[in-house]
Design an enzyme around this catalytic site. Structure first.
Site, short mmCIF file in Angstrom:
data_model
loop_
_atom_site.label_atom_id
_atom_site.label_comp_id
_atom_site.label_asym_id
_atom_site.label_seq_id
_atom_site.Cartn_x
_atom_site.Cartn_y
_atom_site.Cartn_z
N MET A 64 0.91 -1.46 0.01
CA MET A 64 -0.01 -0.20 0.46
C MET A 64 0.99 1.25 -0.02
SD MET A 64 -3.40 -1.21 2.59
CE MET A 64 -2.90 -0.94 4.02
N HIS B 271 9.65 -2.84 3.78
CA HIS B 271 8.66 -2.91 2.20
C HIS B 271 10.21 -3.25 1.34
CE1 HIS B 271 5.25 -0.23 3.20
NE2 HIS B 271 4.72 -2.05 3.24
N LYS C 217 5.63 -9.04 9.85
CA LYS C 217 4.82 -8.71 10.80
C LYS C 217 3.61 -8.97 10.37
CE LYS C 217 4.28 -4.28 10.44
NZ LYS C 217 2.80 -3.90 11.34
N ASP C 218 3.04 -9.25 9.51
CA ASP C 218 1.06 -8.85 9.12
C ASP C 218 0.60 -10.38 9.16
OD1 ASP C 218 0.65 -6.58 9.28
OD2 ASP C 218 1.71 -6.28 7.84
#
Ligand code: AMP
Length: 271
Positions: free
Chosen positions: A24, A31, A143-144
């Site tokens: 996102m 990232h 992390k997610d």
């Protein structure tokens, strides 16, 4: 780096392997480490940048989610991305779009319970992105953790021809997990924020040392509350399906979500 906005422009030379990093935007080292790995392991690294409205709740931060395409283009290019796919909402959800992917089970608790519809939004957009990008390999951050389990379930259930790679959480020097939402922390809160990971580490050690799990979790929650966090959950779960578990049966993880000022911070540690 080639930036494209339309689906038709996403064409590859024959025979190349495609590594894909869905994002996102508002890039940070987390990232960028996914992009570097995707580039190392494939001929082409495709990054998507789409702030997906359907995964935000009505009271969440969709409209003020950080956006800076120019900065993101530069960083993605430096990290080795070949193609940045940045569609608008009408491209991702054209008139008449009517399909929803809904994964049950692993979505029932934690983020799924606190953010109704969130994982439907995630699964649906990732499914559509996979159809558009047609990756051989797709990269996600641990992390997610719950998101990783949801995507894994979807890909297995639907026999999607993509290999999933889940990469370690990238952290600041002081342990804070990198997140696009960390920019919402005030300087004061930023100093407190590393306590989240610190508490995960201390709690992991206590669980490993054989202290009763319930007691460890209670202490962790109090410690965070005393420091100013609003704790949504701090739990000990099976790594596989994120069901809560009160004894040490590996592999398990400690997962936490807590609000500190404006942002809600997520983190986890494998035991
Ligand atoms: P987002 O832009 O927040 O949707 O994240 C895009 C991808 O980057 C997801 O797979 C995230 O799990 C991953 N990610 C986010 N933060 C980190 C981090 N600190 N370390 C590694 N991966 C991350």
């Amino acid at each position: 780096l080639k930036t494209i906005h339309r689906i038709e422009d996403l064409v590859y030379e024959p025979g190349i392997s495609v590594g894909f990093v869905p994002t996102m935007g508002a890039f940070h080292e987390g990232h960028l480490s996914l992009m570097r790995t995707a580039k190392q392991e494939n001929d082409v690294c495709v990054v998507s940048l789409f702030v997906n409205p359907t995964q935000f709740g009505p009271k969440e931060d969709f409209s003020r989610y950080p956006r800076d395409l120019e900065r993101d283009r530069r960083l993605a290019g430096e990290a080795g991305a070949d193609i940045l796919f940045a569609p608008d909402v009408a491209t991702m959800y054209p008139d008449g779009f009517a399909t929803k992917i809904s994964v049950s089970g692993v979505t029932e608790r934690w983020e799924g319970a606190l953010r109704p519809g969130h994982f439907d939004g995630v699964a649906t957009v990732v499914n559509r992105l996979f159809g558009i990008v047609r990756p051989h390999c797709a990269y996600f951050g641990l992390k997610d953790l719950q998101q990783c389990r949801v995507i894994d379930r979807m890909v297995r259930d639907l026999n999607m021809p993509v290999a999933l790679m889940f990469l370690e959480t990238y952290r600041e020097q002081d342990g804070l997990a990198m997140s696009s939402r960390n920019v919402y922390l005030t300087p004061e809160e930023r100093k407190i924020a590393p306590l989240l990971f610190e508490t995960l580490r201390v709690s992991r050690q206590a669980v490993r040392d054989g202290y009763p799990v319930d007691q460890v979790l209670d202490q962790a929650r109090s410690r965070l509350r005393d420091a100013g966090f609003l704790v949504d959950y701090f739990e000990h779960v099976l790594l596989d399906d994120l069901r809560p578990i009160d004894h040490l049966e590996r592999p398990t993880a400690l997962i936490v979500a807590a609000k500190l000022g404006i942002p809600r911070l997520l983190d986890n540690i494998v035991i």
